[in-house]
Design a protein around this motif. Structure first.
Motif: not given
Lengths: 171, 157
Positions: A56-66, A135-144
């Motif tokens: 799910d996160a993988y598909a979401m990341t792809m969509t975001k990047n697209f 965090e996984a989808i957007l590749d972000m640190k928890p604080t960020a």
């Protein structure tokens, strides 16, 4: 991945992908195309998807990047600017009708947010995902993530407070 | 109710800091959905109403979202056909090429054999000529023989 497994993975997800794409691209048509493209890309490499941990996160990341790529390629696109200019007159008409519709006010406030904050609010407040997933989808640190979320929510609140104050003094 | 409101205010503070759990956010959502809220909290009511409306945005699955429904003949087979025709072309070219190569070789071999035949023929005729010369000269050998017998004949002693 089997065809049937792929279908039962992607079908319930597509609506969510569409909402995220629409949040970024604004146009429904473009969001539909984005979901179509992402689905096709995933479909083409369905055999290697079994090794992906969180699909799910993988598909979401792809969509975001697209969508972000789409927006980037659109920047400096002169035709698009002209298009927006032409859209404006009809927009103001619906704007005046919708003026008291608070949904459109929130929507406008959302549109003003930077892309990353839009995504964070969409994924958390609308899609209801966990912090870990976002965090996984957007590749972000928890604080960020927490900072982005906090900024976005405060900005939204301030814009809405302004609107409400305006409404009060007007009436 | 008073108690509730205090709790909500605290939750809102936490919410603005980005520190609420999903459960707490659901609590806030419920609160703003059901209750008549104080004026100063109206912006949050709008916000949470917007969120829940967006969450429910439904869209019918589109045809372009279902690549598996694409008729097999139109996409996959076209691809296959393309490969097929490509390999057919390669095979045809190979056959033509090797065919011309072999027929060329055959022609060359035939020519070589002809040359060799002619050479052998001329060699044989040369041999025949020399053989005639040799037999003609061999007649003189007889004279030697006669002369020898005359000289060395033991009966003449």
């Amino acid at each position: 991945m089997e065809e049937s497994a792929f279908i039962s993975f992607i079908t319930p997800l597509q609506e969510r992908l569409f909402r995220v794409a629409k949040r970024l691209l604004v146009s429904s048509q473009e969001a539909q195309d984005a979901v179509g493209e992402v689905t096709l890309k995933l479909w083409d490499k369905r055999d290697s998807l079994t090794s992906v941990q969180n699909l799910d996160a993988y598909a979401m990341t792809m969509t975001k990047n697209f969508c972000l790529d789409r927006l980037k390629s659109k920047q400096g696109n002169h035709l698009r600017l002209v298009h927006v200019n032409y859209e404006k007159p009809t927009d103001s008409l619906s704007e005046s009708i919708e003026h008291r519709n608070s949904f459109s006010i929130v929507e406008k406030a959302m549109e003003l947010l930077p892309e990353k904050q839009k995504l964070v609010v969409q994924l958390r407040d609308i899609e209801g995902l966990s912090y870990e997933e976002i965090e996984a989808i957007l590749d972000m640190k928890p604080t960020a993530l927490r900072v982005a979320l906090s900024r976005a929510r405060k900005t939204l609140k301030e814009n809405l407070v302004k609107h409400h104050a305006y409404g009060l003094t007007k009436n | 109710m008073r108690m509730d409101l205090q709790k909500i205010e605290i939750l809102i503070e936490k919410y603005l800091e980005g520190k609420t759990t999903l459960k707490e956010e659901a609590l806030l959502g419920n609160f703003f959905q059901m209750e008549e809220v104080p004026t100063h909290l109206m912006p949050y009511k709008d916000l949470f109403a917007f969120f829940s409306k967006e969450r429910e945005t439904a869209i019918a699955p589109l045809k372009q979202w279902a690549p598996w429904e694409t008729p097999k003949s139109s996409l996959r087979d076209l691809e296959k056909q393309w490969w097929h025709s490509k390999w057919t072309n390669v095979a045809v070219v190979l056959i033509l090429f090797s065919g011309s190569f072999f027929s060329g070789r055959q022609y060359y071999q035939k020519k070589q054999a002809e040359i060799a035949y002619n050479q052998t023929l001329s060699a044989f005729s040369l041999l025949a000529q020399n053989y005639q010369k040799a037999t003609a000269s061999a007649v003189y050998l007889n004279e030697f023989e006669q002369a020898k017998t005359k000289i060395y004949n033991p009966n003449n002693k």
